[in-house]
Design a protein around this motif. Structure first.
Motif, PDB file in Angstrom:
ATOM      1  N   ALA A   1     -20.218 -13.174   1.427  1.00 13.80           N
ATOM      2  CA  ALA A   1     -21.313 -14.010   1.161  1.00 13.80           C
ATOM      3  C   ALA A   1     -21.725 -14.692   2.216  1.00 13.80           C
ATOM      4  O   ALA A   1     -23.035 -14.849   2.543  1.00 13.80           O
ATOM      5  CB  ALA A   1     -21.185 -15.108   0.015  1.00 13.80           C
ATOM      6  N   MET A   2     -20.956 -15.178   3.321  1.00 13.31           N
ATOM      7  CA  MET A   2     -21.404 -15.829   4.534  1.00 13.31           C
ATOM      8  C   MET A   2     -22.115 -14.951   5.302  1.00 13.31           C
ATOM      9  O   MET A   2     -22.966 -14.915   5.953  1.00 13.31           O
ATOM     10  CB  MET A   2     -20.105 -16.459   5.285  1.00 13.31           C
ATOM     11  N   HIS A   3     -21.573 -13.424   5.357  1.00 12.90           N
ATOM     12  CA  HIS A   3     -22.275 -12.688   6.399  1.00 12.90           C
ATOM     13  C   HIS A   3     -23.753 -12.260   6.071  1.00 12.90           C
ATOM     14  O   HIS A   3     -24.627 -12.553   6.632  1.00 12.90           O
ATOM     15  CB  HIS A   3     -21.687 -11.146   6.029  1.00 12.90           C
ATOM     16  N   ALA A   4     -24.137 -12.407   4.537  1.00 13.14           N
ATOM     17  CA  ALA A   4     -25.450 -12.071   3.930  1.00 13.14           C
ATOM     18  C   ALA A   4     -26.418 -13.398   4.191  1.00 13.14           C
ATOM     19  O   ALA A   4     -27.313 -13.376   4.615  1.00 13.14           O
ATOM     20  CB  ALA A   4     -25.130 -11.735   2.711  1.00 13.14           C
ATOM     21  N   LEU A   5     -25.736 -14.469   3.818  1.00 17.91           N
ATOM     22  CA  LEU A   5     -26.262 -15.774   3.876  1.00 17.91           C
ATOM     23  C   LEU A   5     -26.779 -16.039   5.356  1.00 17.91           C
ATOM     24  O   LEU A   5     -27.730 -16.288   5.851  1.00 17.91           O
ATOM     25  CB  LEU A   5     -25.325 -17.136   3.675  1.00 17.91           C
TER      26      LEU A   5
ATOM     27  N   PHE B   1     -30.553 -20.791  -3.850  1.00 14.16           N
ATOM     28  CA  PHE B   1     -30.996 -19.512  -3.960  1.00 14.16           C
ATOM     29  C   PHE B   1     -30.546 -18.543  -2.916  1.00 14.16           C
ATOM     30  O   PHE B   1     -30.000 -17.286  -3.177  1.00 14.16           O
ATOM     31  CB  PHE B   1     -32.743 -19.612  -3.630  1.00 14.16           C
ATOM     32  N   SER B   2     -30.423 -18.987  -1.750  1.00 11.07           N
ATOM     33  CA  SER B   2     -29.744 -18.323  -0.374  1.00 11.07           C
ATOM     34  C   SER B   2     -28.355 -17.878  -0.900  1.00 11.07           C
ATOM     35  O   SER B   2     -27.847 -16.807  -0.552  1.00 11.07           O
ATOM     36  CB  SER B   2     -29.761 -19.108   0.739  1.00 11.07           C
ATOM     37  N   LEU B   3     -27.530 -18.873  -1.417  1.00 15.09           N
ATOM     38  CA  LEU B   3     -26.026 -18.331  -1.799  1.00 15.09           C
ATOM     39  C   LEU B   3     -26.039 -17.630  -2.765  1.00 15.09           C
ATOM     40  O   LEU B   3     -25.293 -16.690  -2.923  1.00 15.09           O
ATOM     41  CB  LEU B   3     -25.178 -19.782  -1.892  1.00 15.09           C
ATOM     42  N   GLN B   4     -27.050 -17.706  -3.942  1.00 19.24           N
ATOM     43  CA  GLN B   4     -27.057 -16.813  -5.036  1.00 19.24           C
ATOM     44  C   GLN B   4     -27.177 -15.370  -4.602  1.00 19.24           C
ATOM     45  O   GLN B   4     -26.782 -14.334  -4.993  1.00 19.24           O
ATOM     46  CB  GLN B   4     -28.010 -17.209  -6.065  1.00 19.24           C
ATOM     47  N   PHE B   5     -28.389 -15.361  -3.651  1.00 22.30           N
ATOM     48  CA  PHE B   5     -28.509 -14.049  -2.924  1.00 22.30           C
ATOM     49  C   PHE B   5     -27.450 -13.444  -2.174  1.00 22.30           C
ATOM     50  O   PHE B   5     -27.343 -12.309  -2.404  1.00 22.30           O
ATOM     51  CB  PHE B   5     -29.774 -14.400  -2.067  1.00 22.30           C
ATOM     52  N   ALA B   6     -26.789 -14.201  -1.496  1.00 21.21           N
ATOM     53  CA  ALA B   6     -25.599 -13.739  -0.768  1.00 21.21           C
ATOM     54  C   ALA B   6     -24.521 -13.059  -1.547  1.00 21.21           C
ATOM     55  O   ALA B   6     -24.032 -12.245  -1.355  1.00 21.21           O
ATOM     56  CB  ALA B   6     -25.211 -14.939   0.169  1.00 21.21           C
TER      57      ALA B   6
ATOM     58  N   VAL C   1     -25.365 -23.681   7.484  1.00 19.50           N
ATOM     59  CA  VAL C   1     -24.779 -23.661   5.984  1.00 19.50           C
ATOM     60  C   VAL C   1     -24.195 -24.874   5.700  1.00 19.50           C
ATOM     61  O   VAL C   1     -23.594 -25.966   6.577  1.00 19.50           O
ATOM     62  CB  VAL C   1     -23.504 -22.454   6.048  1.00 19.50           C
ATOM     63  N   THR C   2     -24.322 -25.304   4.518  1.00 20.61           N
ATOM     64  CA  THR C   2     -23.908 -26.750   4.025  1.00 20.61           C
ATOM     65  C   THR C   2     -22.524 -26.518   3.498  1.00 20.61           C
ATOM     66  O   THR C   2     -21.909 -25.349   3.130  1.00 20.61           O
ATOM     67  CB  THR C   2     -24.868 -27.128   3.025  1.00 20.61           C
ATOM     68  N   VAL C   3     -21.920 -27.462   3.569  1.00 22.39           N
ATOM     69  CA  VAL C   3     -20.562 -27.768   2.917  1.00 22.39           C
ATOM     70  C   VAL C   3     -20.614 -27.446   1.518  1.00 22.39           C
ATOM     71  O   VAL C   3     -19.617 -26.521   0.895  1.00 22.39           O
ATOM     72  CB  VAL C   3     -19.983 -29.215   3.203  1.00 22.39           C
TER      73      VAL C   3
ATOM     74  N   VAL D   1     -28.998 -16.448  11.747  1.00 17.86           N
ATOM     75  CA  VAL D   1     -27.859 -17.076  12.533  1.00 17.86           C
ATOM     76  C   VAL D   1     -26.752 -15.769  12.834  1.00 17.86           C
ATOM     77  O   VAL D   1     -26.682 -14.720  12.098  1.00 17.86           O
ATOM     78  CB  VAL D   1     -27.028 -17.900  11.748  1.00 17.86           C
ATOM     79  N   THR D   2     -26.735 -15.688  14.349  1.00 15.28           N
ATOM     80  CA  THR D   2     -25.946 -14.615  14.717  1.00 15.28           C
ATOM     81  C   THR D   2     -24.621 -15.116  15.022  1.00 15.28           C
ATOM     82  O   THR D   2     -24.269 -15.725  16.087  1.00 15.28           O
ATOM     83  CB  THR D   2     -26.591 -14.139  16.061  1.00 15.28           C
TER      84      THR D   2
END
Length: 488
Positions: A437-441, A14-19, A119-121, A447-448
């Motif tokens: 995507a990583m920025h948003a996730l 869900f999180s990656l889809q959101f990102a 974040v996962t691989v 996570v900063t």
């Protein structure tokens, strides 16, 4: 930038889809929806030499690739910052090359991000066309003997991390109150540890050794260091440069036993020149000791000894000595094997440092890992049975070699990635959201990340602090302090 380092639970899918959806609604949308050929998105996990050398080769060889480097600490450069001895500043000059790579428009740096938890691989594989694992060897080989967990026994990785400013080792507090210290292993790292323990304080004050470590060493009572190896003089793993530095260390003398070198003068005539020069230097140092050279501090190499027990103090609260089994060699040269003889000896000491090797650890359950060799199974950097996943550096080949070895190894992995792009084996025809995507996730998870510009703020503060006390830098050793400076 906020200095919050709280980690929200990883929620997969869900999180990656959101990102990714978020990325399409921001400035990334033009790139993702462009009719031009998609820009290859590559992620590198690990901001040490292997990671930066891999990034360097990719960026130089492919004018369209975007490379993002993820590092769990807020600061980059891995073992160049945290593993190279403080009195070897020339080795750290490679940081200048890595900085040029990181400053390129097509290179992003994400410090303070732990892959596997933040974040996962698998999420990285969905956001990038290729993921390259270059996270090095964060574990240490175990001695596997009784007493190893006693106070006063440390891995070389932790001890080196303590005097080099690894945040996780800042509170190590090694016991330096006894006259004798024992180091297990006879490689370059073992000699680094011995040299730091015995170096005159005036020399160390001019290096980037941490303030806390310098203070502890100033009060150290260690005057003798025994460097122990299972095999003989012809199998020591250090380089002649490291050995020469130990021999020439001011105020310190080698205490080598000439009997250990009997018969070697003839034996070295037919061995490779580097090994011959190293052995001849050892023999020369042994003869000089026999001639009566004296100094306040001394170090010695103890050959044909294997540790069997760490001996506790009477109250069993700390290490007070070590029991060594005497060995003999079967075979010759590099392939000689140490065999127990049944004899033992005991050495009183207050500090024991195990320098028998680093090892890589699994990063994520989805990534293949060979526990016996402690590497990711691969062919030329391509992770087996995992398309789109690659590896470079120590996690690829094991913890061996010098920085130049890592450079060549990393270039090989980069070439494998580029070859796979060119052949179509790595499909880059479909756009990937990459950094957007990583920025948003990461934002969603609290996570900063620290950018390379944030690291340069840390760098500026460290070098300014160093100038005040006549050092090249005074390292920040607390992650909270690093994040605070990066956010200014």
């Amino acid at each position: 930038m906020s200095t919050c380092i709280l980690r929200a639970p990883v929620s997969k899918g869900f999180s990656l889809q959101f990102a990714t959806t978020f990325a399409k609604t921001t400035s990334c949308y033009g790139k993702l929806g462009s009719t031009a050929a998609p820009q290859p998105q590559v992620c590198i996990v690990g901001g040490g030499p292997a990671g930066f050398y891999t990034a360097q080769h990719l960026l130089k060889s492919h004018k369209g690739v975007q490379v993002d480097v993820f590092e769990k600490l807020p600061v980059p450069f891995g073992l160049v910052r945290f593993g190279v001895a403080p009195d070897h500043p020339e080795v750290k000059n490679v940081i200048n090359t890595f900085t040029q790579t990181a400053r390129q428009d097509r290179c992003g740096f994400y410090g303070n991000v732990t892959v596997g938890s933040d974040v996962t691989v698998e999420e990285l594989k969905q956001a990038y066309h290729a993921v390259i694992l270059s996270y090095g060897a964060e574990g240490s080989r175990s001695l596997g003997i009784p007493g190893e967990d006693l106070s006063g026994v440390h891995s070389a990785k932790d001890f080196v991390g303590w005097y080099n400013g690894v945040p996780g080792n800042k509170d190590l507090k090694p016991d330096l109150s006894a006259e004798m210290a024992v180091i297990l292993g006879q490689g370059n790292v073992a000699l680094d540890v011995a040299r730091i323990l015995l170096s005159p304080l005036e020399l160390l004050k001019k290096t980037d050794i941490t303030a806390g470590s310098l203070e502890a060493i100033a009060g150290s009572r260690v005057r003798r260091v025994l460097i122990v190896g299972r095999r003989g003089p012809l199998q020591v793993a250090c380089t002649i440069k490291e050995l020469r530095e130990m021999i020439n260390l001011p105020g310190t003398q080698p205490a080598l036993d000439p009997r250990d070198f009997q018969g070697l003068r003839e034996a070295v005539q037919d061995i490779p020149r580097p090994r011959k020069r190293l052995t001849e230097l050892l023999m020369k140092a042994a003869l000089e000791k026999a001639a009566g050279k004296e100094a306040e501090r001394e170090w010695s190499l103890r050959f044909l000894r294997s540790p069997t027990h760490i001996l506790p103090s009477p109250d069993r609260s700390r290490a007070a000595g070590i029991r060594l089994a005497v060995t003999r060699l079967e075979g010759s040269g590099e392939h000689a094997r140490a065999v127990l003889t049944g004899e033992v000896e005991e050495v009183e000491c207050g500090l024991i440092v195990s320098s028998i090797g680093y090892q890589s650890l699994p990063i994520d359950p989805t990534v293949p890992f060979d526990p016996r060799q402690a590497i990711i199974p691969n062919r030329m950097g391509r992770v087996q049975q995992a398309p789109g996943l690659y590896c470079s550096g120590w996690v690829k080949r094991g913890p061996t070699g010098v920085i130049a070895t890592t450079m060549n190894d990393s270039f090989d992995t980069a070439r494998s990635v580029l070859d796979d792009m060119e052949s179509g084996q790595l499909d880059t025809s479909t756009p990937r959201a990459g950094s957007c995507a990583m920025h948003a996730l990461l934002k969603q998870r609290g996570v900063t990340p620290v950018s390379f510009a944030g690291w340069e703020k840390i760098d500026a503060v460290e070098t300014a602090r160093g100038r005040e006390v006549g050092k090249p830098r005074e390292k920040l050793v607390d992650v909270r302090d690093m994040l605070k400076v990066a956010s200014l």
